[in-house]
Design a protein around this motif. Structure first.
Motif, mmCIF file in Angstrom:
data_model
loop_
_atom_site.group_PDB
_atom_site.id
_atom_site.type_symbol
_atom_site.label_atom_id
_atom_site.label_comp_id
_atom_site.label_asym_id
_atom_site.label_seq_id
_atom_site.Cartn_x
_atom_site.Cartn_y
_atom_site.Cartn_z
ATOM 1 N N GLY A 73 0.637 -1.142 -0.024
ATOM 2 C CA GLY A 73 -0.029 -0.271 0.448
ATOM 3 C C GLY A 73 0.746 1.472 -0.048
ATOM 4 N N ALA A 74 2.211 1.379 0.950
ATOM 5 C CA ALA A 74 2.371 2.161 0.700
ATOM 6 C C ALA A 74 4.064 2.582 -0.794
ATOM 7 C CB ALA A 74 4.196 2.295 2.076
ATOM 8 N N VAL A 75 3.916 1.632 -1.308
ATOM 9 C CA VAL A 75 4.519 1.646 -2.846
ATOM 10 C C VAL A 75 3.688 2.144 -3.505
ATOM 11 C CG1 VAL A 75 5.126 0.102 -4.413
ATOM 12 C CG2 VAL A 75 6.121 -0.416 -2.159
ATOM 13 N N VAL A 76 2.027 1.882 -2.932
ATOM 14 C CA VAL A 76 1.156 2.500 -4.754
ATOM 15 C C VAL A 76 0.713 3.306 -4.129
ATOM 16 C CG1 VAL A 76 -1.111 1.933 -5.126
ATOM 17 C CG2 VAL A 76 0.042 0.030 -5.054
ATOM 18 N N ALA A 77 1.119 4.476 -2.389
ATOM 19 C CA ALA A 77 0.890 5.302 -1.684
ATOM 20 C C ALA A 77 1.939 6.434 -2.816
ATOM 21 C CB ALA A 77 0.522 5.523 -1.392
ATOM 22 N N ARG A 78 3.423 5.786 -3.080
ATOM 23 C CA ARG A 78 4.694 7.111 -3.113
ATOM 24 C C ARG A 78 4.188 6.518 -4.755
ATOM 25 N NH1 ARG A 78 9.325 8.228 -1.635
ATOM 26 N NH2 ARG A 78 10.663 7.937 -2.687
ATOM 27 N N ALA A 79 3.556 5.817 -5.624
ATOM 28 C CA ALA A 79 3.919 5.638 -7.644
ATOM 29 C C ALA A 79 2.480 7.376 -7.454
ATOM 30 C CB ALA A 79 3.061 4.044 -7.266
ATOM 31 N N HIS A 80 1.331 7.412 -6.493
ATOM 32 C CA HIS A 80 0.109 8.345 -6.888
ATOM 33 C C HIS A 80 1.202 9.659 -6.399
ATOM 34 C CE1 HIS A 80 -2.640 5.141 -8.456
ATOM 35 N NE2 HIS A 80 -2.522 4.866 -6.686
ATOM 36 N N LEU A 81 1.904 9.822 -5.966
ATOM 37 C CA LEU A 81 2.037 10.717 -5.280
ATOM 38 C C LEU A 81 3.525 11.463 -6.321
ATOM 39 C CD1 LEU A 81 2.562 10.379 -1.523
ATOM 40 C CD2 LEU A 81 0.853 12.051 -2.662
ATOM 41 N N LEU A 82 4.730 11.003 -6.810
ATOM 42 C CA LEU A 82 5.412 10.861 -7.540
ATOM 43 C C LEU A 82 4.389 11.181 -9.026
ATOM 44 C CD1 LEU A 82 7.921 7.580 -7.668
ATOM 45 C CD2 LEU A 82 8.136 10.194 -6.948
ATOM 46 N N ALA A 83 3.174 10.840 -9.622
ATOM 47 C CA ALA A 83 2.550 10.696 -10.557
ATOM 48 C C ALA A 83 2.170 12.861 -10.302
ATOM 49 C CB ALA A 83 1.456 10.108 -10.927
ATOM 50 N N ALA A 84 1.979 13.013 -9.152
ATOM 51 C CA ALA A 84 1.149 14.640 -8.817
ATOM 52 C C ALA A 84 1.975 15.181 -8.647
ATOM 53 C CB ALA A 84 0.664 14.113 -7.687
ATOM 54 N N ALA A 85 3.334 14.592 -8.219
ATOM 55 C CA ALA A 85 4.808 15.723 -7.976
ATOM 56 C C ALA A 85 5.080 16.251 -9.724
ATOM 57 C CB ALA A 85 5.911 14.632 -7.223
ATOM 58 N N GLY A 86 4.583 15.299 -10.709
ATOM 59 C CA GLY A 86 5.205 15.583 -12.430
ATOM 60 C C GLY A 86 6.479 14.701 -12.419
ATOM 61 N N ARG A 87 6.741 13.150 -11.713
ATOM 62 C CA ARG A 87 7.273 11.882 -11.487
ATOM 63 C C ARG A 87 6.556 10.985 -12.343
ATOM 64 N NH1 ARG A 87 10.484 12.938 -6.784
ATOM 65 N NH2 ARG A 87 11.996 11.085 -7.453
ATOM 66 N N PRO A 88 5.290 11.165 -13.718
ATOM 67 C CA PRO A 88 4.951 9.756 -13.400
ATOM 68 C C PRO A 88 5.677 8.346 -13.672
ATOM 69 C CG PRO A 88 4.933 11.262 -15.629
ATOM 70 C CD PRO A 88 5.976 12.035 -14.668
ATOM 71 N N ALA A 89 7.258 8.617 -14.621
ATOM 72 C CA ALA A 89 7.140 7.650 -15.286
ATOM 73 C C ALA A 89 7.867 6.692 -13.957
ATOM 74 C CB ALA A 89 8.595 8.012 -15.816
ATOM 75 N N GLU A 90 8.635 7.330 -12.715
ATOM 76 C CA GLU A 90 8.709 6.456 -11.877
ATOM 77 C C GLU A 90 7.581 5.931 -10.864
ATOM 78 O OE1 GLU A 90 11.614 8.799 -8.948
ATOM 79 O OE2 GLU A 90 11.357 10.473 -10.699
ATOM 80 N N GLY A 91 5.832 7.183 -11.094
ATOM 81 C CA GLY A 91 4.801 6.652 -10.780
ATOM 82 C C GLY A 91 4.218 5.223 -10.561
ATOM 83 N N LEU A 92 4.682 5.395 -12.618
ATOM 84 C CA LEU A 92 4.030 4.209 -13.193
ATOM 85 C C LEU A 92 5.375 2.811 -12.672
ATOM 86 C CD1 LEU A 92 3.595 5.140 -16.792
ATOM 87 C CD2 LEU A 92 2.118 4.103 -15.029
ATOM 88 N N ASP A 93 6.306 2.740 -12.801
ATOM 89 C CA ASP A 93 7.701 1.575 -12.158
ATOM 90 C C ASP A 93 6.665 1.005 -11.057
ATOM 91 O OD1 ASP A 93 9.005 2.081 -14.391
ATOM 92 O OD2 ASP A 93 10.462 3.849 -13.519
ATOM 93 N N LEU A 94 6.218 2.317 -10.119
ATOM 94 C CA LEU A 94 5.643 1.342 -9.326
ATOM 95 C C LEU A 94 4.619 1.068 -8.955
ATOM 96 C CD1 LEU A 94 7.220 4.559 -5.655
ATOM 97 C CD2 LEU A 94 8.342 2.252 -6.939
ATOM 98 N N LEU A 95 4.302 0.853 -9.934
ATOM 99 C CA LEU A 95 2.580 0.540 -10.027
ATOM 100 C C LEU A 95 2.999 -0.780 -10.862
ATOM 101 C CD1 LEU A 95 -0.157 3.424 -10.838
ATOM 102 C CD2 LEU A 95 0.059 2.271 -9.157
#
Length: 615
Positions: A73-95
């Motif tokens: 759950g923390a991994v997925v939360a971090r993915a969403h926060l990375l996307a919101a911070a303008g780092r969607p590629a990193e967020g997708l890696d975690l998803l």
């Protein structure tokens, strides 16, 4: 001892997260939010609360750190926060990592992943790599019931192809994902476009797979052969070509490709696995499968999981399953079950059948009248050789066990492990290690006092379709348990060998088959005992053939199959086994065996697929 508190719902976790947030306890707020994400990853309230936590903490990333034991759950939360911070590629890696961990959860079914504008903000090569990660985490093909959680990634692929229509790597990766999700026409279109834009080995492999899924075999083979032209040293493509040819009955050509691969590298795992499977298909010699088992044992670090051995053994007598019993008694049992438990008026036997058969059928059909009109020679009530391990005693033609019932713990252990099918003999051996701690008395007692079937779907099927198969399962697994008894003893003088040998020469019974299978399994897993076991199998089969000249031997067909499954058995024994199999009138009507098993496998088995290389 206090009971465990019941698990919280997503709404309750969110309520606790908001309470902690209001109190300024951001760490606990994050913990409850992560738990809520696991329970309801697409719930709008979950994402609204995550946004509040991020705002209160200056972005929130520090509240959801990564580590070796990071909560999903923390991994997925971090993915969403990375996307919101303008780092969607990193967020997708975690998803994608979360998808690999739990592929049936809708981790990616959120607006930012399916936003048409997302693809344009991603580097096309990075996007292609992300799609390849999804493919690596997904089966090929994905079962229809499991496709929905992956659809957001396919939507991302569509948007990415629209944004970068001339990026060959992206087109190929998108094709691979589309193919896995059943969009075969789209997969062919994208892969074809990618190859036209930039011909490459990987592009041709993706195109070949797409064509193969579309049933366009000729074009699939042409694409894979072009891939070989791009990189003659990628021997996995040779194996793919061989597998495709073999699937369409072109075995000689398939073996030609495998020989080419092995000429380049005799130890390449994909080629070795495919070669042994295809050679077994060609001539039916179990030696090819034994060699494959040896290779697998000696090379535990193969490039990826292979299923060639399991595919080759599947549905084959004793290689992958218990053979259903034959004979007049089990025929009467199956007729009674087909008639809703109403037995025939009587069963008249010209000669005694195996004691396990007699006891199993009379117990399952209490109203069945059995008349034994004679006892043919050689007397089936007597062991075939002198033995100290006598499991049955007879009062006239009625058999009774000589051993006490096994312990409840032993019965429960076998009930948990016993199953009528296994991937291959070494896998059955490995699974039976759970019986290693049982006493010898318990293991022997299980042979003549098999426990009731388990209260599971398997147990209900066996009870309703063929109770005799459950008895045979219990006996087989008890004998496999004997293989794990006192393994510190040298094989030649071991208790396990002595007991199993005495069992195969005891009264003709289903136990004979179970014990002989255990010996055959020992030969599969230990090359040092193969000559010994092959000799034992040869002697036992020769004795069966001799007895069958004078009277029916219901276990003869099964023992013939066991001989053909034996490593290093001599050609004379192999020929004798084939003769017994083509003489069903004297050896036990094998056609009924097959029909009985097919009735069960429609319920018990799931179809397994051979995995292809990632891509």
């Amino acid at each position: 001892m206090s009971e465990e508190p019941p698990a919280l719902t997503a709404a309750e976790e969110l309520a606790l997260a908001r309470l902690a947030l209001d109190e300024g306890d951001l760490t606990h707020a994050a913990d409850h939010l992560a738990a809520a994400l696991v329970l309801a990853p697409t719930l709008p309230d979950t994402h609204e609360t995550l946004t509040r936590i991020a705002a209160a903490s200056g972005g929130g990333l520090d509240l959801f750190p990564l580590g070796q034991r990071a909560h999903i759950g923390a991994v997925v939360a971090r993915a969403h926060l990375l996307a919101a911070a303008g780092r969607p590629a990193e967020g997708l890696d975690l998803l994608v990592a979360a998808t690999g961990h739990a592929p049936g959860v809708d981790w990616a079914a959120v607006p930012w992943v399916t936003d048409p504008d997302l693809a344009g903000r991603l580097d096309p090569e990075r996007c292609a790599r992300i799609l390849m990660q999804v493919c690596a985490a997904a089966p090929d093909p994905v079962p229809r019931i499991g496709r929905a959680p992956l659809q957001p990634y396919l939507t991302l692929a569509r948007h990415a192809v629209a944004a970068y229509p001339r990026h060959a790597l992206l087109l190929g990766a998108a094709s691979a994902l589309a193919r896995r999700l059943g969009e075969v026409t789209l997969a062919v279109t994208w892969a074809s476009r990618g190859v036209r834009l930039a011909p490459s080995k990987l592009g041709e492999v993706w195109l070949g797979y797409a064509y193969r899924s579309a049933g366009r075999t000729r074009e699939a083979l042409a694409a894979l052969e072009r891939a070989v032209g791009h990189d003659p040293d990628d021997l996995a493509v040779y194996a793919d070509i061989a597998g495709t040819l073999a699937d369409h009955g072109r075995l000689d050509q398939a073996l030609g490709w495998i020989d080419r691969a092995l000429a380049r590298d005799p130890t390449f795992d994909c080629a070795v696995h495919t070669a042994h499977r295809l050679r077994f298909l060609r001539d039916g010699d179990v030696g090819h499968l034994v060699a494959l088992a040896d290779f697998t044992r000696d090379h535990p670090d193969d490039s990826h999981e292979h299923t060639d051995l399991a595919e080759s053994c599947r549905s084959r007598p004793w290689l992958g399953q218990v053979t259903p019993a034959t004979g007049a008694m089990v025929d009467a049992l199956r007729r009674a079950l087909a008639a809703d438990g109403l037995p025939d008026a009587a069963v008249h036997l010209d000669s005694l059948e195996p004691p396990s058969a007699m006891r199993t059928v009379t117990a399952a059909v209490p109203g069945l009248y059995v008349e034994v009109t004679g006892v043919a020679d050689p007397d089936p009530r007597e062991p075939r050789r002198a033995t100290e391990c006598r499991l049955w005693r007879y009062d006239g033609t009625t058999a009774a066990p000589t051993l006490p019932t096994p312990s409840t713990a032993a019965a429960d252990r076998v009930r948990q492990l016993a199953h009528p099918a296994w991937p291959h003999p070494p896998a059955a051996y490995d699974a039976a290690v759970g019986l290693a701690t049982l006493d010898l008395a318990d293991l022997l007692g299980l042979l003549v006092h098999p426990p009731e079937p388990p209260p599971t779907a398997l147990g209900r099927v066996l009870t309703g379709q063929d109770p005799s198969l459950w008895v045979r399962c219990a006996q087989v697994w008890a004998c496999l348990g004997l293989l794990h008894h006192r393994t510190d003893e040298e094989w030649a003088t071991s208790t396990r060998r002595r007991v199993l040998v005495e069992l195969i020469w005891g009264v003709e019974d289903w136990i004979t088959e179970a014990a002989l299978f255990a010996l055959v399994t020992a030969a599969w897993v230990d090359p040092a005992v193969r000559a010994d076991v092959a000799g034992l199998v040869a002697e036992r089969l020769a004795d069966v053939a001799a007895v069958a000249q004078d009277r029916p031997v219901p276990i003869a067909v099964s023992l013939a199959h066991l001989a053909l499954a034996t490593p290093a058995v001599d050609p004379t024994t192999t020929a004798l086994a084939h003769r017994l199999l083509v003489a069903p009138a004297r050896a036990g009507r094998p056609g009924r065996l097959g029909r009985a098993w097919r009735r069960l496998t429609t319920v018990l088995r799931r179809r397994r697929r051979r995995p292809v290389r990632p891509g």
